[in-house]
Write a protein that holds these residues in place. Sequence first.
Motif, short mmCIF file in Angstrom:
data_model
loop_
_atom_site.label_atom_id
_atom_site.label_comp_id
_atom_site.label_asym_id
_atom_site.label_seq_id
_atom_site.Cartn_x
_atom_site.Cartn_y
_atom_site.Cartn_z
N GLY A 209 -3.54 4.45 11.58
CA GLY A 209 -2.74 5.40 10.83
C GLY A 209 -2.20 4.84 9.54
N LEU A 210 -2.62 3.62 9.19
CA LEU A 210 -2.12 2.97 7.98
C LEU A 210 -3.05 3.25 6.80
N LYS A 211 -2.47 3.34 5.62
CA LYS A 211 -3.24 3.61 4.41
C LYS A 211 -3.20 2.42 3.47
N GLU A 212 -2.05 2.11 2.95
CA GLU A 212 -1.88 0.92 2.08
C GLU A 212 -0.64 0.16 2.58
N PRO A 213 -0.75 -0.43 3.75
CA PRO A 213 0.43 -1.04 4.38
C PRO A 213 0.88 -2.29 3.64
N SER A 214 2.19 -2.42 3.56
CA SER A 214 2.79 -3.58 2.90
C SER A 214 3.98 -4.05 3.73
N ILE A 215 3.97 -5.32 4.08
CA ILE A 215 5.07 -5.91 4.84
C ILE A 215 6.00 -6.63 3.88
N HIS A 216 7.25 -6.20 3.83
CA HIS A 216 8.28 -6.84 3.01
C HIS A 216 9.46 -7.17 3.93
N LEU A 217 9.49 -8.36 4.45
CA LEU A 217 10.53 -8.77 5.39
C LEU A 217 11.03 -10.16 5.02
N CYS A 218 12.26 -10.23 4.61
CA CYS A 218 12.81 -11.48 4.06
C CYS A 218 13.01 -12.57 5.10
N HIS A 219 13.25 -12.18 6.37
CA HIS A 219 13.57 -13.17 7.40
C HIS A 219 12.38 -13.52 8.29
N LEU A 220 11.23 -12.93 8.03
CA LEU A 220 10.07 -13.11 8.89
C LEU A 220 9.60 -14.57 8.88
N LYS A 221 9.36 -15.12 10.09
CA LYS A 221 8.92 -16.51 10.23
C LYS A 221 7.48 -16.61 10.73
N THR A 222 7.09 -15.73 11.66
CA THR A 222 5.71 -15.73 12.17
C THR A 222 5.18 -14.31 12.17
N CYS A 223 3.88 -14.18 11.88
CA CYS A 223 3.26 -12.85 11.82
C CYS A 223 1.81 -12.94 12.29
N ARG A 224 1.45 -12.05 13.19
CA ARG A 224 0.06 -11.88 13.59
C ARG A 224 -0.33 -10.44 13.31
N TRP A 225 -1.35 -10.25 12.48
CA TRP A 225 -1.74 -8.91 12.05
C TRP A 225 -3.25 -8.77 12.15
N THR A 226 -3.70 -7.92 13.07
CA THR A 226 -5.12 -7.65 13.24
C THR A 226 -5.39 -6.22 12.80
N VAL A 227 -6.13 -6.08 11.71
CA VAL A 227 -6.39 -4.77 11.10
C VAL A 227 -7.80 -4.35 11.49
N SER A 228 -7.93 -3.19 12.13
CA SER A 228 -9.24 -2.76 12.63
C SER A 228 -9.98 -1.84 11.68
N ASN A 229 -9.28 -1.11 10.84
CA ASN A 229 -9.96 -0.16 9.97
C ASN A 229 -10.02 -0.71 8.53
N ALA A 230 -10.95 -0.15 7.75
CA ALA A 230 -11.15 -0.60 6.38
C ALA A 230 -11.76 0.54 5.58
N PRO A 231 -11.69 0.53 4.22
CA PRO A 231 -10.96 -0.49 3.45
C PRO A 231 -9.46 -0.15 3.36
N LEU A 232 -8.66 -1.18 3.23
CA LEU A 232 -7.23 -1.02 3.09
C LEU A 232 -6.72 -1.98 2.02
N SER A 233 -5.66 -1.55 1.39
CA SER A 233 -4.94 -2.44 0.49
C SER A 233 -3.79 -3.04 1.28
N LEU A 234 -3.78 -4.35 1.46
CA LEU A 234 -2.79 -5.03 2.29
C LEU A 234 -1.91 -5.92 1.43
N ALA A 235 -0.64 -6.00 1.82
CA ALA A 235 0.27 -6.90 1.13
C ALA A 235 1.26 -7.48 2.13
N ILE A 236 1.51 -8.77 2.01
CA ILE A 236 2.52 -9.45 2.82
C ILE A 236 3.41 -10.23 1.87
#
Length: 448
Positions: free
Chosen positions: A211-238
């Motif tokens: 259900g994601l289109k151009e997902p962007s993760i903006h989290l100031c306190h994040l220490k660990t992240c696991r992200w498995t994206v199954s669909n494409a193409p997508l614009s991703l940002a972390i």
Amino acid sequence: MDDLPPPLVLEILSRLGDSADLARCRVASKAFNAHSHEVRSVTLICTLSRYLKSRSPETKHQVTPFKSVFNNLVRHLRCVESVSIGVEKSLAGLSYDDVDDESDDLYLTDAGFVKEWLPRVCGELKSLSVSDFWIQSCWRRSDILAHISASCQALLNLELRNAWLSVDGLNPMQMLRSLTLEFIRLDDENLNKFNQCFPCLQHLNLIGVGGLKEPSIHLCHLKTCRWTVSNAPLSLAIVAPNLSKLDLKCIRPSSLVIETPVLSDLFLSLENPSKFKIEYFTDLENLRLESANLFGLIGLFPQCTSTRRLTVDSLKCTDIVDVKMLSLEVLSNTFANMRSLGLRSGAWSEMERCFRTCHVQSQNKITGLKEITAQLVIQDLDVTLSFIFCVLGMCINLSDVALLIHRDVYPDVASNLISQCTAQHPKIRWKWGMWQEDSEDTWVSDGI
């Protein structure tokens, strides 16, 4: 049994892996029944056998509805800190053809069901895990996030699996530190609501979230992240200034932005890099890369002088052509200070093919590399031996070499390779093992 000390009784009850056993203990002993109300965690899993019995005309009248069992358990507990409810993983193997009804008895993210039990436990609840039954939940949109965020003010850990989730009514959860969404359809295509309502997350797992289109993760306190994206193409940002560990798997993102300046551990897997922006990493010690265009992916990295441990693998992809082959020299130029190198089977095959094609041995010496671990694909023993000796000739300070031979290689070929390696380079500490697709590596012996 009734003479056991109360603390021991409570310890026994608290260690039960399935809370269905807690209900059985209540009728087995007066002491167990008296102290069962003090247990602070509930774990209830619907097994495949239970599900099949509930569907069989011969046995379904003998099976108490799963939701009723759970509600009864929760009703008798005074203070609950942890709740885990779900279906067994084997139920995920059922197809829609196996279910010809529109039941909701295992629709566990159903807002009506959640409103029955959540108010009883929300006050002290620290951890909540709900693994839904996909066949019943995939076509029903759930508002469970709104109910959790409205009532669970002390929640630290949240895990939701196999559901269609709405973010309507989602409130900020300031205390939440860990979030896992796995096989989820999420109505938040760019993760805007997500970023707003989980501002203090430190640990995030997004596995197969659709259900994601151009997902962007903006989290100031994040220490660990696991992200498995199954669909494409997508614009991703972390964008995460305090992220130290990132595990990112995607197919062919139309663009990828990674702004994580203190990252120390990165696993990046993608078929083919295109538009790719990555910041200079000053603390990146552990790096694992997978790609069908491994040469192109490595070329997009700035020189990583901080990287000490590197693992690479070349993925198979039939529609990517004219890809340059990887060499040990390319790796050493980009990661000049690596001490440990892991070569998975795809990378080993690609580098051996480059060696066989070019017939040129680099005159550059690699001084920093101390150990190599590799999965060998032996098609021509002489070529493989020549490549191994070429690598040892370039890496003049190499001390430890661990080689895994594919299980399908003939024993006499493997024995020949081992004997020649140990004879030609007796000062190397050799370690030998076997590997096979989709299996754990097996180490069988340590060498000299």
